[in-house]
Design a protein around this motif. Structure first.
Motif, PDB file in Angstrom:
ATOM      1  N   ARG A 193     -42.026   3.804  26.783  1.00 17.34           N
ATOM      2  CA  ARG A 193     -43.477   3.904  26.724  1.00 17.34           C
ATOM      3  C   ARG A 193     -44.063   3.692  28.111  1.00 17.34           C
ATOM      4  O   ARG A 193     -43.512   2.976  28.937  1.00 17.34           O
ATOM      5  CB  ARG A 193     -44.025   2.895  25.735  1.00 17.34           C
TER       6      ARG A 193
ATOM      7  N   PRO B  12     -41.884  -1.794  16.717  1.00 18.50           N
ATOM      8  CA  PRO B  12     -42.034  -3.022  17.497  1.00 18.50           C
ATOM      9  C   PRO B  12     -42.007  -4.266  16.607  1.00 18.50           C
ATOM     10  O   PRO B  12     -42.383  -4.225  15.443  1.00 18.50           O
ATOM     11  CB  PRO B  12     -43.416  -2.862  18.102  1.00 18.50           C
TER      12      PRO B  12
ATOM     13  N   LYS C 188     -48.051  -0.090  27.427  1.00 17.71           N
ATOM     14  CA  LYS C 188     -47.607  -1.494  27.396  1.00 17.71           C
ATOM     15  C   LYS C 188     -48.778  -2.436  27.658  1.00 17.71           C
ATOM     16  O   LYS C 188     -48.940  -3.447  26.978  1.00 17.71           O
ATOM     17  CB  LYS C 188     -46.494  -1.720  28.415  1.00 17.71           C
TER      18      LYS C 188
ATOM     19  N   ALA D 293     -37.726   1.042  24.730  1.00 11.54           N
ATOM     20  CA  ALA D 293     -37.990   1.603  26.055  1.00 11.54           C
ATOM     21  C   ALA D 293     -38.626   2.987  25.941  1.00 11.54           C
ATOM     22  O   ALA D 293     -38.509   3.658  24.918  1.00 11.54           O
ATOM     23  CB  ALA D 293     -36.683   1.691  26.845  1.00 11.54           C
TER      24      ALA D 293
ATOM     25  N   ARG E  24     -41.890  -7.155  21.360  1.00  7.58           N
ATOM     26  CA  ARG E  24     -40.676  -6.471  21.828  1.00  7.58           C
ATOM     27  C   ARG E  24     -40.759  -5.026  21.365  1.00  7.58           C
ATOM     28  O   ARG E  24     -40.941  -4.768  20.169  1.00  7.58           O
ATOM     29  CB  ARG E  24     -39.458  -7.158  21.220  1.00  7.58           C
ATOM     30  N   MET E  25     -40.669  -4.102  22.307  1.00  9.73           N
ATOM     31  CA  MET E  25     -40.742  -2.682  21.955  1.00  9.73           C
ATOM     32  C   MET E  25     -39.601  -1.919  22.610  1.00  9.73           C
ATOM     33  O   MET E  25     -39.038  -2.367  23.609  1.00  9.73           O
ATOM     34  CB  MET E  25     -42.088  -2.094  22.371  1.00  9.73           C
TER      35      MET E  25
ATOM     36  N   ASP F 109     -42.370  -7.324  26.086  1.00 10.52           N
ATOM     37  CA  ASP F 109     -41.040  -7.022  26.618  1.00 10.52           C
ATOM     38  C   ASP F 109     -40.593  -5.660  26.128  1.00 10.52           C
ATOM     39  O   ASP F 109     -40.890  -5.259  25.004  1.00 10.52           O
ATOM     40  CB  ASP F 109     -40.006  -8.051  26.149  1.00 10.52           C
ATOM     41  N   GLU F 110     -39.863  -4.995  26.984  1.00  9.03           N
ATOM     42  CA  GLU F 110     -39.266  -3.712  26.656  1.00  9.03           C
ATOM     43  C   GLU F 110     -37.766  -3.927  26.570  1.00  9.03           C
ATOM     44  O   GLU F 110     -37.210  -4.718  27.321  1.00  9.03           O
ATOM     45  CB  GLU F 110     -39.612  -2.724  27.770  1.00  9.03           C
ATOM     46  N   SER F 111     -37.111  -3.236  25.666  1.00  7.79           N
ATOM     47  CA  SER F 111     -35.679  -3.457  25.508  1.00  7.79           C
ATOM     48  C   SER F 111     -34.881  -2.331  26.160  1.00  7.79           C
ATOM     49  O   SER F 111     -34.388  -1.442  25.473  1.00  7.79           O
ATOM     50  CB  SER F 111     -35.322  -3.593  24.030  1.00  7.79           C
TER      51      SER F 111
END
Length: 135
Positions: A78, A2, A83, A76, A73-74, A114-116
């Motif tokens: 999880r 992250p 989160k 996808a 930003r992590m 945010d998730e990428s």
């Protein structure tokens, strides 16, 4: 990943130790565990980067307002619980850090996670990760 990117108004620099805050935030991220009790974020991939805004305007400009925006930003995959836990620990860490000056200074703080999803390209090149891999 992250990556935690911190944007802040430069009037915060004289009020607090932002390098210490970055270390505290990274340590907090490393303490996030999943439902099975496993560390969520890899030690070698955890990064906190802080940048002062070259130009800014906060609220009506009539006082010396300060602002800090933290964007985690992590990748996808999880769970929603993870989160939320990550966001909560970051907010708690920054609140604790600013507690001594919060009563004397006008500061707005926003934490966003945010998730990428749908990445089309994600390349990495690092000799840091192997330092933290157990044989």
């Amino acid at each position: 990943m992250p990556h935690l990117v911190v944007l802040y108004t430069p009037n915060l620099e004289a009020r607090t130790n932002l390098g210490f805050l970055c270390r505290s935030l990274a340590d907090a991220m490393l303490g996030v565990m999943d439902e099975a009790g496993r560390q969520v974020f890899p030690t070698g991939g955890t990064r906190v980067l802080a940048f002062p805004a070259a130009h800014y305007a906060v609220a009506d400009g009539k006082r010396d307002y300060a602002f800090m925006y933290l964007n985690l930003r992590m990748g996808a995959g999880r769970s929603d619980m993870v989160k939320k836990a990550a966001g909560d620990v970051l907010l708690h860490t920054v609140q604790r850090h600013f507690a001594p000056i919060f009563e004397q200074s006008l500061i707005g703080i926003t934490v966003q996670v945010d998730e990428s999803p749908g990445q089309v390209y994600d390349a990495k090149h690092s000799n840091i990760h192997p330092l933290f891999q157990t044989p």
